[in-house]
Design a protein around this motif. Structure first.
Motif, PDB file in Angstrom:
ATOM      1  N   ALA A 139       4.142   4.134  -0.768  1.00 41.34           N
ATOM      2  CA  ALA A 139       3.947   4.330  -0.102  1.00 41.34           C
ATOM      3  C   ALA A 139       5.011   5.391   0.536  1.00 41.34           C
ATOM      4  O   ALA A 139       4.847   6.582   1.097  1.00 41.34           O
ATOM      5  CB  ALA A 139       4.720   3.485   0.759  1.00 41.34           C
TER       6      ALA A 139
ATOM      7  N   VAL B  86      -5.649   3.976   5.272  1.00 42.10           N
ATOM      8  CA  VAL B  86      -5.619   2.381   4.103  1.00 42.10           C
ATOM      9  C   VAL B  86      -6.190   1.678   4.210  1.00 42.10           C
ATOM     10  O   VAL B  86      -6.228   1.267   5.497  1.00 42.10           O
ATOM     11  CB  VAL B  86      -3.820   2.506   5.321  1.00 42.10           C
TER      12      VAL B  86
ATOM     13  N   ARG C 214      -4.541   4.524  -5.316  1.00 39.27           N
ATOM     14  CA  ARG C 214      -3.345   3.334  -4.964  1.00 39.27           C
ATOM     15  C   ARG C 214      -2.527   3.842  -5.646  1.00 39.27           C
ATOM     16  O   ARG C 214      -2.092   4.672  -6.561  1.00 39.27           O
ATOM     17  CB  ARG C 214      -3.808   2.228  -5.982  1.00 39.27           C
TER      18      ARG C 214
ATOM     19  N   TYR D  98       3.038   1.538   6.814  1.00 38.06           N
ATOM     20  CA  TYR D  98       1.864   1.445   6.710  1.00 38.06           C
ATOM     21  C   TYR D  98       0.433  -0.025   6.981  1.00 38.06           C
ATOM     22  O   TYR D  98       1.307  -0.989   6.081  1.00 38.06           O
ATOM     23  CB  TYR D  98       1.337   2.413   5.421  1.00 38.06           C
TER      24      TYR D  98
ATOM     25  N   HIS E 222       3.061  -2.556   1.668  1.00 37.56           N
ATOM     26  CA  HIS E 222       4.535  -1.328   2.378  1.00 37.56           C
ATOM     27  C   HIS E 222       5.368  -1.887   3.866  1.00 37.56           C
ATOM     28  O   HIS E 222       3.688  -1.680   4.822  1.00 37.56           O
ATOM     29  CB  HIS E 222       4.603  -0.515   2.000  1.00 37.56           C
TER      30      HIS E 222
ATOM     31  N   SER F 140      -2.196  -2.854   2.137  1.00 33.92           N
ATOM     32  CA  SER F 140      -1.353  -2.261   1.990  1.00 33.92           C
ATOM     33  C   SER F 140       0.126  -3.246   1.929  1.00 33.92           C
ATOM     34  O   SER F 140       0.468  -4.330   2.132  1.00 33.92           O
ATOM     35  CB  SER F 140      -0.581  -0.774   3.301  1.00 33.92           C
TER      36      SER F 140
ATOM     37  N   ASP G 121       1.797   0.504  -4.044  1.00 36.16           N
ATOM     38  CA  ASP G 121       1.623  -0.610  -2.883  1.00 36.16           C
ATOM     39  C   ASP G 121       0.890  -0.535  -1.508  1.00 36.16           C
ATOM     40  O   ASP G 121       0.356  -1.077  -0.773  1.00 36.16           O
ATOM     41  CB  ASP G 121       3.088  -0.336  -1.904  1.00 36.16           C
ATOM     42  N   VAL G 122       0.278   0.752  -1.835  1.00 39.93           N
ATOM     43  CA  VAL G 122      -0.435   1.051  -0.398  1.00 39.93           C
ATOM     44  C   VAL G 122      -2.191   1.971  -1.191  1.00 39.93           C
ATOM     45  O   VAL G 122      -1.917   2.452  -1.852  1.00 39.93           O
ATOM     46  CB  VAL G 122       0.459   2.311   0.421  1.00 39.93           C
TER      47      VAL G 122
END
Length: 331
Positions: free
Chosen positions: A108, A71, A105, A79, A76, A74, A31-32
């Motif tokens: 988070a 980052v 990737r 972040y 999440h 994101s 998710d990041v």
């Protein structure tokens, strides 16, 4: 497109690592997404760049067990684009694609915000080895080591990444630090990090028949294991603690229980892979405050992605001193 060190396996089971350009859709789930700036070289990385050591599950694979960067996107709430982050552990670079790529990737919860006062370059000059060293120092502190104690703190495998950072941190905190090394030419390097005593490897490399020797050390950061760890346990002062962080000298421990029973010695296992978030954050904050950044320069050797196949082989042979800082973004 982004550059990555890709390890591929042929039909005969042989692996080969080279720098490739990959499309963003090759990135794993997470998710990041992070634009990786720096990574490091560790013993595990040497295994994953080479035959895998049983650590890599699927090929092709991108090694790199840690990274620091910015980052990029994101999903999440913790972040946002532009945040500076650090990642160590969670089997990234082993079971999950790692930091030897200009993009990563990840989940988070695997990330930690970069502590105030640290740059991404400094964070990876420290890297997993330094993070592990800080965890070891924290564990020894929690078990009572004291800068005013008459006994020094011993660091084994002192010329390696964990040992180098542990030496610098302990000396900066006011401890008398004794360093074990098998390479006499590294004495000046270790003294420059703050060591006050150099112990030749052969002095502690083999076990002896006596389970207890003269009390010499109040604490120890041990990166060697094996017979050396067994010997050191018998040399600990009453109530002393050994933080075990590695097994360069072997996984077997030919020791007696006598030091634990008669001197109350503590053997503390240090795991850097699955540490909970709060302890990770605490360790990185302590690194920012307690590691003298001017000492990093003596430890660090710069590298690019294309240098890693050779360096990976070198670290498995014990031919890498200090820290290897990988400039991923500049590769």
């Amino acid at each position: 497109m982004f550059k990555a060190l890709l390890v591929e396996k042929d039909d005969e089971g042989k692996t080969h690592a080279s720098v490739k350009e990959l499309e963003d859709d090759r990135l794993p789930e997470g998710d990041v997404t992070v634009a990786v700036e720096y990574s490091t070289l560790n013993y595990k990385d040497g295994l994953c760049i080479g035959p895998g050591g049983g650590l890599v599950r699927n090929y092709p694979h991108v090694p790199g067990i840690d990274f620091a960067g910015t980052v990029e996107s994101s999903e999440h709430e913790c972040y946002k684009p532009g945040d500076k982050v650090v990642l160590t552990g969670w089997r990234v670079g082993e079971a999950h694609w790692g930091g030897y790529a200009q993009k990563a990737r990840v989940k988070a919860e695997w990330l930690v915000p970069l502590p105030e006062g640290l740059t991404t370059k400094q964070a990876m000059s420290v890297g997993t080895a330094g993070f592990t060293a800080m965890l070891a120092v924290m564990a020894l502190e929690d078990h009572g080591i004291d800068p005013d104690d008459e006994h020094p703190v011993l660091v084994t495998g002192a010329s390696g990444g964990v040992g180098s950072v542990a030496t610098a941190i302990l000396a900066n905190l006011g401890y008398d630090v004794a360093c074990v090394t098998g390479r006499p030419d590294n004495a000046d390097y270790l003294m420059g990090l703050g060591a006050s005593q150099i112990v030749a490897r052969e002095e502690v490399a083999e076990t002896v028949k006596r389970p207890l020797e003269t009390e010499q050390w109040q604490g120890c950061v041990d990166a060697v294991g094996g017979p050396m760890l067994a010997r050191v346990l018998g040399q600990m002062a009453y109530g002393g603690s050994v933080a075990s962080v590695g097994l360069a000298g072997g996984a077997d421990l030919p020791a007696k229980v006598i030091p634990f029973l008669l001197r109350g010695v503590n053997l503390l296992g240090i795991d850097s892979v699955m540490q909970p978030y709060d302890n990770r954050l605490r360790a990185w904050q302590r690194i920012a405050s307690d590691l003298p950044m001017d000492k990093l320069e003596a430890m660090v050797h710069p590298a690019k992605l294309q240098d890693l196949p050779q360096l990976g082989a070198d670290i498995l042979k014990g031919q890498v001193k200090g820290r290897v800082l990988v400039d991923v973004a500049g590769s």
